[in-house]
Structures are given as structure tokens and as C-alpha cells.
Scaffold this motif. Structure first.
Motif, PDB file in Angstrom:
ATOM      1  N   ALA C 146       0.841  -1.205   0.000  1.00 38.23           N
ATOM      2  CA  ALA C 146       0.000   0.000   0.000  1.00 38.23           C
ATOM      3  C   ALA C 146       0.876   1.256   0.000  1.00 38.23           C
ATOM      4  N   TYR C 147       1.976   1.160   0.654  1.00 34.02           N
ATOM      5  CA  TYR C 147       2.941   2.275   0.767  1.00 34.02           C
ATOM      6  C   TYR C 147       3.646   2.509  -0.565  1.00 34.02           C
ATOM      7  N   GLY C 148       3.813   1.414  -1.342  1.00 36.64           N
ATOM      8  CA  GLY C 148       4.432   1.573  -2.654  1.00 36.64           C
ATOM      9  C   GLY C 148       5.741   0.830  -2.815  1.00 36.64           C
ATOM     10  N   SER C 149       5.970  -0.143  -1.932  1.00 36.06           N
ATOM     11  CA  SER C 149       7.201  -0.926  -2.044  1.00 36.06           C
ATOM     12  C   SER C 149       6.902  -2.263  -2.732  1.00 36.06           C
ATOM     13  N   GLY C 150       7.800  -2.688  -3.568  1.00 35.84           N
ATOM     14  CA  GLY C 150       7.639  -3.989  -4.243  1.00 35.84           C
ATOM     15  C   GLY C 150       8.748  -4.947  -3.895  1.00 35.84           C
ATOM     16  N   SER C 151       9.466  -4.634  -2.837  1.00 38.03           N
ATOM     17  CA  SER C 151      10.622  -5.465  -2.480  1.00 38.03           C
ATOM     18  C   SER C 151      10.389  -6.196  -1.176  1.00 38.03           C
ATOM     19  N   ASN C 152      10.345  -7.487  -1.310  1.00 37.62           N
ATOM     20  CA  ASN C 152      10.215  -8.270  -0.095  1.00 37.62           C
ATOM     21  C   ASN C 152      10.955  -9.567  -0.301  1.00 37.62           C
ATOM     22  N   ALA C 153      11.601 -10.036   0.744  1.00 38.59           N
ATOM     23  CA  ALA C 153      12.334 -11.293   0.640  1.00 38.59           C
ATOM     24  C   ALA C 153      12.193 -12.046   1.948  1.00 38.59           C
ATOM     25  N   GLU C 154      12.048 -13.348   1.827  1.00 36.40           N
ATOM     26  CA  GLU C 154      12.103 -14.138   3.053  1.00 36.40           C
ATOM     27  C   GLU C 154      13.248 -15.138   2.948  1.00 36.40           C
ATOM     28  N   PRO C 155      14.048 -15.223   3.998  1.00 40.78           N
ATOM     29  CA  PRO C 155      15.150 -16.179   3.979  1.00 40.78           C
ATOM     30  C   PRO C 155      14.672 -17.598   3.702  1.00 40.78           C
ATOM     31  N   ALA C 156      13.390 -17.848   3.898  1.00 40.61           N
ATOM     32  CA  ALA C 156      12.853 -19.164   3.589  1.00 40.61           C
ATOM     33  C   ALA C 156      13.094 -19.539   2.138  1.00 40.61           C
ATOM     34  N   PHE C 157      13.328 -18.527   1.262  1.00 47.03           N
ATOM     35  CA  PHE C 157      13.596 -18.836  -0.145  1.00 47.03           C
ATOM     36  C   PHE C 157      15.077 -19.146  -0.359  1.00 47.03           C
ATOM     37  N   ALA C 158      15.931 -18.137  -0.197  1.00 41.72           N
ATOM     38  CA  ALA C 158      17.336 -18.326  -0.564  1.00 41.72           C
ATOM     39  C   ALA C 158      18.125 -19.111   0.480  1.00 41.72           C
ATOM     40  N   GLN C 159      17.570 -19.268   1.690  1.00 43.45           N
ATOM     41  CA  GLN C 159      18.277 -20.032   2.711  1.00 43.45           C
ATOM     42  C   GLN C 159      17.587 -21.362   3.004  1.00 43.45           C
ATOM     43  N   CYS C 160      16.560 -21.681   2.215  1.00 40.91           N
ATOM     44  CA  CYS C 160      15.868 -22.907   2.581  1.00 40.91           C
ATOM     45  C   CYS C 160      15.281 -23.634   1.381  1.00 40.91           C
ATOM     46  N   ARG C 161      14.025 -23.322   1.045  1.00 40.06           N
ATOM     47  CA  ARG C 161      13.292 -24.165   0.101  1.00 40.06           C
ATOM     48  C   ARG C 161      13.415 -23.711  -1.349  1.00 40.06           C
TER      49      ARG C 161
END
Lengths: 331, 180, 717
Positions: C146-161
Motif C-alpha cells: 500500500a505504501y508503494g514498495s515492491g521489495s520483499n524477501a524471506e530467507p525461507a527462499f534463498a536459505q531454505c526451500r
């Protein structure tokens, strides 16, 4: 290789890593219980054997110590209870399968007989006390009465003393879960040791040479018997099941070896036996007092070893994977 | 007499210790104390190995030395079953039962001072439920039921599977069985 | 009367002192668990107003009424006395020392909103990133978008699954999801390769694997360590570490060579079989034996076992798969093997998931962000379809860094990403705002400008759980308790920030319960109903498995299962998995093998008092030969050092045959440095800080962690 570990921490206080639910309170209680048995036994025996002249203290004065010593023992027993307010529960039931229940009732029986023993010998043993109370009419009558039944009371005291002495050992030997205790020899051992400490204490207190000499001779005999029982106990352990062999190992070359062989067997039995032998031969009267003191110390050390080592012996023994000291952080 | 048994399949048990936490919360066992625990036993040399997991607790023995040794009747077989309970109102804290248990399965309640132990969750059994440990086990490796009912799952398992008990040589006739 | 009243219960056995559990007034509240990401539905029970226990919801597919160790210990997270209690603001004292000051929510939220507004004004709202984990993150994802950010990452991706999901997407056009679509309850043969079900306690995975074992399914475990499932297996293949791909290729070789693969399935659904056949021809069991140490006879026998049970054979995709930097290819190999066995879409293999068609609460569209996490990736990681946490962190360092602000939710970055601490420190120095929302004073809070204390899952509403499963279902999380201390629910924090940022229209509710109730009413239920049941199960609308001969469209470019991947070839990667020999440990070093213990969800639960009592530390597994050589004994404490000179915290030695002499093993999640975690502070060693040799997967940015070596340093105390 068998690796058997607890993967969930188990650290129940006084149970893990080795059982230590019973501490000095129980060792002292068992020692004093045995001692009280010895006191009651010899005070009654000497009276029955008419040893008034040869051993006047044993016949007339010794009985007073019985209830005193036992009360001290029962105090430490009480101190050991972790749910003290419910101590009275011992006396709302009799549990026929529980040696401790027998013990509780034996302790109760000890007191009336012990007190009767004291009263029946009060005038001879403690004349100044008797004089103080003699003027109170019912007391004088009472003393007359019990003196009349002096021998009967002594006859009653003998089985109670023996029962108490054996009980202090049976109490432990009835625990099949503790391989070191689980032998019928603990009853006789504790009885003999209790009698021996009783004789030693009497020899220590008695003033008359003939009385000391008599009790020393008796004690020497008891020590010989005790050595035989100890030998049988060791044979029994070293030829037993795996958990018993583990227990034997703790005596023969483990954490209890020094206490058992040096303090109990050597200092508590062999040295006093030798001293007593020389005393009887009349060649070592100058170190008279040392023998009974060593016997008393040995008797106590025997109880400590039995209580502590017995608890450590077990059928199942797991190690924790994790350090249980970390649990202290919870508090 | 109702004869209850717990049957634990060591082939399925993964040693997750869920049973231990379930017991602690269900029975409000004080911090640092345990009524049940999990043992891992590994035999052999890499790579020829065998591992067995066992969830352990009071065995609710038929020949319960702890009950026999209790001087006050506080330790007792509940309602004519083999479930061993302690009545805190009769317990003096003499600890004879602790010394009498070959499985070291009893503990001193803190605070309180009376003796505590696994109850097979008799408060749940009364309602027809399994003990908390059994009912939470994610592998379904734990079973609870009546041995005197030949059609119960525990009777069936003991009939059809190889099993053992812990330290049978104590003669206590334990009632927690391990399928091997 | 007075004395009697005191004495009688004491002396005459007042039973009232010892009530049985559950005799009092019992109430229960539904929730779904947050002790891990499995989200099992549960009931929180209270007795006489006191927290009592958490138990599984019988009607829940994720838990089947049985929670795992951590779920059962969930109350510990509520009771933990170390919880974050009040908002904290970083202040610099007169002496230049930085400390946290307890502030009001008002002050903390105003501070955050002001900084976010100034970042938006100076650089744009897209220059703030969200780093997150867990089911409560949705509120902050919503806020950030809603604020206007499109950047999100969870370590569950690059550090896990991540590698697993990408590998399967490249092959089948779809990932595995969570819970995984594995149909183990019906499997006749299960292959675990580097998967440690039972040590990880993913509830549904454990339960369905156990169900298969009860039905005497054949279990094949490939693991250099004698893991828990290895001990349950008919075949344990103690493989040389890092050689999985060779074994997988050899299995394909046998299946094709001996004509054991599912020809009809491959012809109907797959493309690139001829290339694959040619590719694996050189990976004979005899050749692979030299790499893996697994005897050719055993490779053949196990391949035949798999084929015999196919398609009810599952080669398990695993979950944590960031090992050697070629992990997406390794997962591709697993996917291809499953394809050869025909297990995707078949009973006992990988089923078709279905979730509830749950309408979104009506809200205005989000603004289109100027940049997304892909800006941080640059031209790297072409197959990363989620943000790569490392890339976002790198893009936050320096005066010209892309990112100027961070919102970190529920993820303890220093212990989650290998060897990241120096970069985190640098990022913290560059960023204009670091906000951390958490329930516990994790290490990450030490990097924050503002710490916002969230209440635990037992004290809040979150979104309905709507995961793809065997059949569609919804689960409710609602507060069982009032928030302790001055902690607040995530939805409240997000709304408060939204309001301060002028985003009121995105937060039109007073209480998040309104959103849940609205959604539930769209699918024929209500909050009122769910407060009683906790779970609403729905019938499937499409079959769970392929029907015989069914035409299936796969979401790959070719519409088929891609044994040969043109996508990969186009980007210059191997179109079929290739085996690369792993690095060997230098003299005197051991492979650092890490994993899990069932009592904990990594560092997230190690301070939980109920679970701490179960497993307070991690141990270092060493083989007896190593123990002998090094003079180590069970229970002694040692440290580990890596070739870059990083030395770990103290760790207790466990001498065990279950580990190879060339490796050591420890569970991840210990070695917390935060002093405010009073139970777990400085207990055990942290494997992630020893991982300075990270092999990044060029396909998707996964951080390979298994190529790290350590030496054992004896304590001189």
C-alpha cells in the motif's frame, strides 16, 4: 558399542543422575537405631544374667540411653521426610508388605518397654532421681510394681531389641530395585553391627574394670561374627547378577573402596579387634578407649556406605545428552 | 480387575519427545521435573547401526514394589487396576517408593514434598480418553488399552508383534511394552 | 472455627489441595500454530482462567488432531519472561553510546512513519524493503505494498526451500507448496535423499511418513549420517557428502537402462526423454560408485524397488535444500526421477493440491512500485521468482545503496543467513531506518532503530489459513489471551503505521476480526461458527490425482514435464543436471553437517521455557574414532574454528557412531548472542556463523551452506 542416552533432559532432583533421596539423616537414623537396639539388648541381657556385680552400669544404668538414642534417631528420620505434616500417617495404618511400616510400629513398641526398663532399674541406677520422685505416692507404688516384673520386662526387651536391630538392615534389603541392598545378609549384618556398637558404647561409658572387660570380650566376639557376615556379603555380591557385580565393583575398586576397606573393615573392625585382643590378654590397657570409639565410627561408616552406595546401584542407568546444569537458568 | 497397558512401537518412534511436553502441560508438572522421558539407544559401528527410541515412564507394574514398600498406603493400585497412584494426603515423603522403583520413575514434587509420578492420566482414562502422551504422539507409535480385553489394540499388538519390557528380571511385571 | 478450618484440611487429608487436571472450569479457543510454518490447527485450553495446554484440532488436515513437540509447547512462547515488552527506540547518549529507550507506542509509531515518509519523499517508497517470515507477515506485506514498495524477501527462499521450488517449477511448472503435496500416506516406496523427516517435525510429513511405515512401505534413506529415518529404513545408503546428483543420475540410468520407467507417462506428459537417456547413459552405477561410495548392486536394487512400487513411489523433494550451490539442479534431478516413476499426479506420489477460493477483502488497488526486488538481483538469479535475501541486504550497503529503509518481521537475520553479520552491520550503518517487529529480543533487534513488540500468536488474530492440501480447508487464529505486557497484534501495528502514512483507505477496519468475518461469510461460514470449530473443511472440486490417460497441461513453456529444460539452456545453464565433485575438507578439518532437532524450530524456540527444558542446547556429534584421536569425551565442551578463523561458541561433545569420521554434526538454532534471551544466551554453537564458504546457486541465489569445514578446538579450562 551400545550408546544409550536420554534425549529429553531428565534431572529429577535427588533421583538424577544418581539416586540420593536419602542422606545423612537416614544413615544417622540407621546407626542410632542399631545402637539403641544394642543398648536395649545388653541392658536386658546383663540383667537376666544377674551381672549386677560384674557389670552394674549395664544392668542398672544403660537402659536410660535407649529411648534417648532412639529419639535422636527418630528426629533425624523425621528431618528426612519431605512431606512432614503427614508423618502421622505412619500410625493410621499397618501395611503388611512394607518393612518401613513394621519399623514404625517397632519404634513405637520400643518406648514403653524401654521406659519400663528404666523404671524397673531406676532406684539402683539413678538413686538421686528415684529419691526425688519417691515421695510422690503413685510413683513409689509404680516403681515397686515394675521392680517386681524386672525380669519379665527384660525378657520383653530382648526380642524388641533384636527386631529393631534386624529391621534397620531389612529396611534396606527389602528393596529389590537396589542391587546392593537386595541381600538377606544386611539384616544380620546391621544387627551384629548394632549390638557391637551397643557393647562398645557401654564399654566406653562403664567405670568398672570388670564391666569394660566383659563388654570388650563380647564386642570382640561380635566383631568376629560381623567379619564373617561381611565376607558372606562380598561373596554374595561378587557372584551375583550384573547390577550386583557393578555394586561389588564400587567396593572392590571404585568410588567406595577406600571408605569400605580402610575405614570400615580396617579401622572399624580389624584394628579394634586387635586392640581388644591385646586388652583381653592384658597387654594394652593404655589405649583402652580407642577400640570402642573405632567400633562406633566403623558402625556409622557402614551405615553411610550402605545407604549411599545402595542408592547408586540400579537396574537402569541413563546419561543425559544435554547438560542438566543449564536448567538452573529456569530459576 | 482392569489391566491397563501401554504399547510403544519403537519402529515408529522418532524420539521427538512430544509425549514429554504433552505430559508436562496436561498434568501441570512443575518446571524442571519429568514424569516421562525419551531414550535413544544406538548399537553397532558406522555404518552398521541400529537405533531404537523409547518413550519411558512409570511401568504401572502388576507386582509394584513401590506399592508394597509404602508404609502408609499412599502408593496404591487405583480402583483395583494396575494403575499406580500416590495419594498426597497419605504420603509422608519417606521416599521408600522412590528407592523401591527399579525404573527410577518417581519424583519428589516441588514444591509440596509429596511423591509424584506418571498416573497413566487416569483422569483422562476415566473419561474414556487416552493418556495425554498417547493422544498427542504424531507417529501414532503409542497405544493404550486393556490387556484383559482380547480385542483391544494393545492385546492385538502384543499378540502379533515381537515385544519386550524394561528390566523384566526385576520381577515387577511392568505394563509398558515396547514393540521391537 | 478459625483454627479448625486451618488444621483440618492439613491434618485430615484435605483433598482440595490436589485437584486433578481438568476438574476446574475449562474453556478453549481455536488457533493455528505459529511454532513453525506448518500452521496446524489447535485449541488453546484454559482451566480456571489459567493457561493449561494446547492440543490439536481433530478436524484439521495439517495436524490430524495431534500437534508436534513444539506445538504442544506453544504456551512457552506466551509465558516466556524474556518477551519484548515495550516499543524500543535507539538513542545516542551524551557519551556517544547507543542504547534502547523504552517509549510509548505513539512515539515509536510516529518515529517510524516519519522516517518512512522522508524516505518516500527523498528516494521513493519502493526503496524500503520488507524482510519477513511467518504467517503474521501478511499484515506488513499489505502495508508495504500500500505504501508503494515492491521489495520483499524471506530467507525461507534463498536459505531454505528456494532451490527445490525452482527445480520443480522448471520441471513440472509448479512447486511443492507448504504443506508439500507429497502423498506419503499412500506411498508404497519412499526415498528420502537428504531429508530428515522425524528430525524436522513438519507435522503432516511426519504423520504421513509414519502412516506409510505402518503400512510397511519400503523406505530408502540416502544420508551420510545415520539419521532418524535412516534407522527406520529398509535401505540406508550412507553416501559420500555432496554426491547426491551422481546417485540420482545413476538411478535414472538404471530405470532407463532396465526399461523400468513409466513409458506411457513419459510419452504422454514429458518432453526431452531422448536427451535425458543419452545424458544419463554415462552415469552407470559402477561409475557412480566411485563418487558416492554406494555399491552398484545397492543402486540397482533400490532403483528396482522404486520401480516396483511406482507410481506409488515418492522421491521426496525435501525442504531445506541449499547445500552446494548446484541445488536447483539437484532438485531438478529429484523432479526428473519422480517423472520417470510417474509419481507426479498419482496416488502415493505427488497429488494435486486444492485450496479454498477465498475472496479478498475489498480494498483499492495497490500503487505500482517503481522497482521491485528484481532490481536488487540485477542480472543475477534469472530463476529467482522471490526476493533473494542476500541480494536485498547487499543492495542496502553504502551511500548509493538502492534500499534506504527496512522493515524486518519475524526473521532473525544474523542467525538465519550464513556468515551475514558483517554485511548486516554495514547495512545497518547505511540504512536510514531499520524497524524490527518481533515477539522476542532476537539478535536482529540489536540492529534496529525501532523495535516493535508484537504479541504472540496466542494473543492475536491473523489471516485465515488457506493452504493447498488434500482437500480445501480454512483455519482460524484468534486471541486466546489478552496480549501480555505492552505488546500488540501485527495487524494493529500495520494499521497504525498505515494511518500515519495516510493509507487509511487500505485499513478500513477497526478490528481485524471484521476482515475474517467478511471473508468467512463469502464462503458460507462466519467468525461465530469458526470460533467454535476452528476449522472449516470443504469438499474438493476437482480430482486429487490424474485419471488414466487424462490430458494434462503443465505450467511449463512446453506445457509438458520438461526432462530437458530449454529455459535453462537459453540462459546458458545445464539443461539437465550435471554432477560436480564436491570440495574435500583440508587436512585436519571436518565437514560441518547441520540439521534439526525435533524439539526446536531453529533459534526461534530455543528460549521457550517448555522446550528449553526438553533440549536446552545443541551437541556436536563426533565419531568415536575422531573422539579417540582428539581425546574428546562425552559431555566435554569444545569450540569449532573454520579456515577463515571464525571460532564458535562452546558446544558439548556427543560421541556417537551415527556420524561419519570425516564429518561433525550439530543442530541449527543455538549459540544465541542476545543477552536478553536469558535461557538460551551463549548456549551451544551457531553453525551459520561458521559458514563463510558459501556457494551461491546461480539459478536462483540460494546460499549453499554444506561446503564448510571446521576443526575442533579443545577448551583449555
Amino acid at each position: 558399542m551400545l550408546e544409550e542416552i536420554l534425549v529429553s533432559v531428565r534431572s529429577n532432583p535427588h533421583i538424577d543422575p544418581v539416586m540420593s533421596v536419602w542422606g545423612w539423616e537416614i544413615s544417622v537414623y540407621l546407626f542410632l537405631g542399631g545402637l539403641a537396639a544394642g543398648i536395649m539388648f545388653f541392658s536386658a541381657l546383663m540383667l537376666l544374667l544377674n551381672k549386677d556385680d560384674e557389670a552394674p552400669f549395664s544392668v542398672n544404668g544403660l537402659a536410660l540411653l535407649g529411648p534417648v538414642v532412639l529419639s535422636l534417631g527418630m528426629t533425624t528420620l523425621f528431618l528426612d521426610l519431605s512431606h512432614k505434616l503427614f508423618v502421622w500417617r505412619f500410625y493410621t495404618t499397618f501395611e503388611p508388605t512394607s518393612p518401613m511400616s513394621y519399623g514404625a510400629w517397632i519404634l513405637i513398641l520400643f518406648y514403653p518397654v524401654g521406659i519400663l526398663q528404666i523404671l524397673s532399674t531406676l532406684r539402683k541406677g539413678y538413686p538421686y532421681v528415684a529419691n526425688l520422685v519417691n515421695d510422690i505416692p503413685p510413683v513409689a507404688g509404680l516403681l515397686d510394681l515394675v521392680e517386681r516384673y524386672q525380669r519379665l520386662i527384660a525378657w520383653l526387651a530382648i526380642p524388641i531389641a533384636v527386631a529393631l536391630g534386624i529391621y534397620t538392615g531389612i529396611l534396606l534389603s527389602a528393596f529389590s530395585a537396589r542391587p546392593f541392598w537386595n541381600t538377606g545378609l544386611l539384616g544380620p549384618l546391621f544387627l551384629v553391627s548394632g549390638l557391637s556398637t551397643g557393647a562398645a558404647l557401654t564399654a566406653l561409658i562403664a567405670r568398672q574394670h570388670s564391666e569394660r572387660r566383659l563388654l570388650t570380650r563380647i564386642d570382640a566376639g561380635l566383631i568376629v561374627v560381623e567379619l564373617l557376615v561381611v565376607a558372606l556379603l562380598l561373596i554374595n555380591l561378587t557372584t551375583g547378577s550384573k547390577p550386583q557385580l557393578d555394586a561389588a565393583a564400587m567396593l572392590m575398586g571404585g568410588s567406595y573402596t577406600g571408605w569400605f576397606w580402610v575405614v570400615f573393615v580396617a579401622l572399624g573392625l580389624l584394628v579394634p579387634l586387635a586392640l581388644e585382643y591385646f586388652e583381653i590378654r592384658g597387654s594394652a590397657s593404655s589405649i583402652l578407649m580407642l577400640a570402642p570409639v573405632l567400633v562406633l565410627v566403623g558402625g556409622y561408616v557402614l551405615r553411610v556406605i550402605a545407604v549411599d552406595l545402595g542408592q547408586e546401584t540400579t537396574w537402569i542407568n541413563y546419561q543425559n545428552e544435554f547438560n542438566t546444569q543449564l536448567l538452573d537458568r529456569l530459576h | 480387575m482392569a489391566h491397563y497397558a501401554m504399547v510403544i512401537d519403537t519402529k515408529l518412534c522418532i524420539g521427538c519427545c512430544d509425549c514429554v511436553v504433552a505430559c508436562k502441560t496436561e498434568n501441570k508438572v512443575p518446571e524442571g521435573l519429568n514424569r516421562d522421558w525419551v531414550v535413544e539407544a544406538t548399537q553397532g559401528t558406522y555404518p552398521n547401526l541400529k537405533t531404537e527410541f523409547r518413550s519411558e515412564r512409570c511401568n504401572h507394574c502388576s507386582h509394584a514394589t513401590c506399592v508394597y514398600m509404602c508404609p502408609t498406603g499412599a502408593s496404591h493400585h487405583w480402583n483395583g487396576t494396575n494403575i499406580v497412584l500416590v495419594d498426597p494426603n497419605k504420603c509422608t515423603g519417606c521416599k521408600a517408593c522412590i528407592a523401591a522403583c527399579p525404573y527410577d520413575a518417581r519424583l519428589i514434587m516441588h514444591p509440596g514434598g509429596y511423591i509424584d509420578k506418571c498416573t497413566f492420566c487416569h483422569h483422562r482414562v476415566e473419561k474414556g480418553l487416552d493418556p495425554a502422551c498417547v493422544s498427542t504422539c504424531p507417529t501414532h507409535c503409542m497405544h493404550f488399552g486393556l490387556l484383559d480385553d482380547p480385542s483391544s489394540n494393545v492385546s492385538e499388538l502384543l499378540r502379533t508383534r515381537e515385544h519386550k519390557v524394561l528390566a523384566p528380571e526385576t520381577g515387577n511385571e511392568p505394563n509398558v511394552y515396547y514393540l521391537i | 472455627m478459625g483454627a479448625g478450618a486451618v488444621v483440618s484440611p492439613l491434618l485430615l487429608g484435605g483433598c482440595s489441595a490436589h485437584p486433578l487436571p481438568g476438574e476446574g472450569k475449562v474453556s478453549r479457543t481455536p488457533t493455528y500454530c505459529d511454532m513453525c510454518f506448518w500452521k496446524c490447527a489447535a485449541f488453546v485450553e484454559q482451566e480456571n482462567g489459567q493457561a493449561w495446554k494446547v492440543t490439536g484440532n481433530d478436524t484439521d488436515l495439517h495436524s490430524e488432531g495431534r500437534l508436534c513437540t513444539r506445538g504442544t509447547g506453544g504456551l512457552g512462547s506466551y509465558e516466556d519472561r524474556d518477551r519484548l515488552k515495550k516499543p524500543l527506540l535507539r538513542v545516542t547518549g551524551a557519551d556517544g553510546r547507543q542504547t534502547f529507550r523504552e517509549v510509548s507506542w505513539e512515539e515509536a509509531l510516529d518515529f517510524v512513519a516519519k522516517r518512512l515518509q522522508s524516505i518516500a519523499a527523498d528516494y521513493g517508497p519502493d526503496r524500503t524493503a520488507l524482510l519477513n517470515h511467518g504467517s503474521g507477515a501478511n499484515h506488513f506485506k499489505h502495508l508495504m505494498r500500500a505504501y508503494g514498495s515492491g521489495s520483499n524477501a524471506e530467507p525461507a527462499f534463498a536459505q531454505c526451500r528456494g532451490p527445490r521450488d525452482v527445480g520443480f517449477e522448471l520441471t513440472f511448472g509448479e512447486g511443492l507448496g507448504s504443506p508439500e503435496r507429497t502423498d506419503m500416506e499412500h506411498s508404497r516406496c519412499i526415498v528420502l535423499i537428504g531429508s530428515h523427516i522425524g528430525e524436522n517435525l513438519h507435522n503432516g510429513q511426519v504423520q504421513t511418513l509414519a502412516a506409510a511405515m505402518r503400512r510397511d512401505a519400503t523406505l530408502i534413506t540416502v544420508d551420510p549420517r545415520f539419521s532418524v529415518p535412516a534407522g527406520k529404513s529398509k535401505y540406508w545408503l550412507p553416501i559420500e557428502p555432496g554426491t547426491d546428483i551422481a546417485l540420482l543420475l545413476a538411478w535414472m540410468h538404471v530405470l532407463i537402462d532396465e526399461n523400468l520407467y513409466d513409458k506411457d507417462y513419459i510419452e504422454r506428459y514429458a518432453t526431452g526423454f531422448d536427451q535425458l537417456a543419452e545424458h544419463v547413459a554415462r552415469y552407470s552405477p559402477e561409475w557412480v560408485y566411485l563418487e558416492t561410495g554406494i555399491e552398484p548392486r545397492l543402486i540397482r536394487t533400490t532403483a528396482r524397488e522404486m520401480a516396483a512400487s511406482a507410481p506409488a513411489t515418492l522421491v521426496h523433494p525435501g525442504r531445506h535444500t541449499v547445500w552446494y550451490g548446484d541445488d536447483t539442479q539437484r532438485s531438478r534431478a529429484i523432479a526428473i526421477l519422480n517423472a520417470l516413476l510417474g509419481s507426479w499426479g498419482h496416488k502415493g506420489g505427488l497429488y494435486i493440491k486444492e485450496s479454498v477460493q477465498l475472496p479478498k477483502y475489498p480494498l483499492p488497488d495497490y500503487p505500482k512500485p517503481k522497482t521491485t526486488f528484481r532490481t536488487a538481483h540485477g542480472d543475477r538469479y534469472p530463476f529467482a521468482n522471490e526476493g533473494v535475501s542476500n541480494a536485498l541486504i547487499e543492495a542496502s550497503i553504502g551511500p548509493d545503496a538502492h534500499y534506504k529503509g527496512w522493515l524486518v518481521y519475524g526473521t532473525n537475520l544474523p542467525m538465519t543467513i550464513p556468515g551475514i553479520r558483517p554485511q548486516l552491520k554495514a547495512a545497518m550503518d547505511s540504512l536510514e531506518l531499520v524497524v524490527v517487529v518481533d515477539t522476542m529480543p532476537m539478535e536482529i533487534t540489536g540492529y534496529a532503530d525501532v523495535v516493535l513488540p508484537e504479541c504472540t500468536y496466542l494473543e492475536r488474530y491473523d489471516d485465515l489459513r488457506n493452504a493447498g492440501e488434500r482437500h480445501p480447508s480454512l483455519a482460524l487464529r484468534m486471541p486466546a489471551f489478552e496480549p501480555r505486557f505492552d505488546s500488540k497484534p501485527g495487524w494493529w501495528i500495520a494499521k497504525q503505521l498505515g494511518q500515519r502514512l495516510g493509507l487509511d483507505k487500505y485499513f478500513p477496519w477497526e478490528d481485524y476480526a471484521e476482515v475474517i468475518d467478511w471473508q468467512l461469510k463469502q464462503v458460507g461460514s462466519s467468525l461465530e461458527e469458526m470460533k467454535k470449530t476452528g476449522i472449516k473443511n470443504f469438499p474438493r472440486t476437482r480430482p486429487r490425482y490424474f485419471s488414466p490417460g487424462q490430458a494434462v497441461h503443465f505450467y511449463t513453456p512446453s506445457g509438458k514435464i520438461e526432462l530437458y529444460s530449454q529455459q535453462l539452456a537459453d540462459k546458458g545453464f545445464d539443461p539437465m543436471p550435471e554432477y560436480t565433485r564436491p570440495e574435500q575438507p583440508p587436512e585436519g578439518f571436518y565437514r560441518l553437517n547441520y540439521g534439526r532437532m525435533p524439539a526446536h524450530t531453529f533459534g526461534k524456540t530455543t528460549n521457550n521455557p517448555l522446550l528449553f527444558q526438553l533440549a536446552p542446547e545443541n551437541t556436536l556429534w563426533v565419531n568415536p574414532l575422531v573422539a579417540n584421536e582428539k581425546g574428546l569425551t562425552n559431555g566435554e565442551y569444545v569450540r569449532l574454528a573454520n579456515p577463515d578463523g571464525i571460532v564458535s561458541n562452546r558446544i558439548r561433545v556427543r560421541v556417537t557412531e551415527r556420524i561419519r569420521p570425516d564429518s561433525v554434526f550439530m543442530a541449527h538454532g543455538f549459540g544465541h548472542r542476545s543477552r536478553r534471551l536469558h535461557l538460551t544466551h551463549e548456549v551451544g554453537a551457531d553453525d551459520s556463523e561458521l559458514m563463510t564458504n558459501v556457494k551461491v546457486d546461480p539459478l536462483m541465489g540460494g546460499t549453499g551452506m554444506r561446503g564448510n569445514f571446521v576443526t575442533i578446538v579443545k577448551e583449555t579450562v
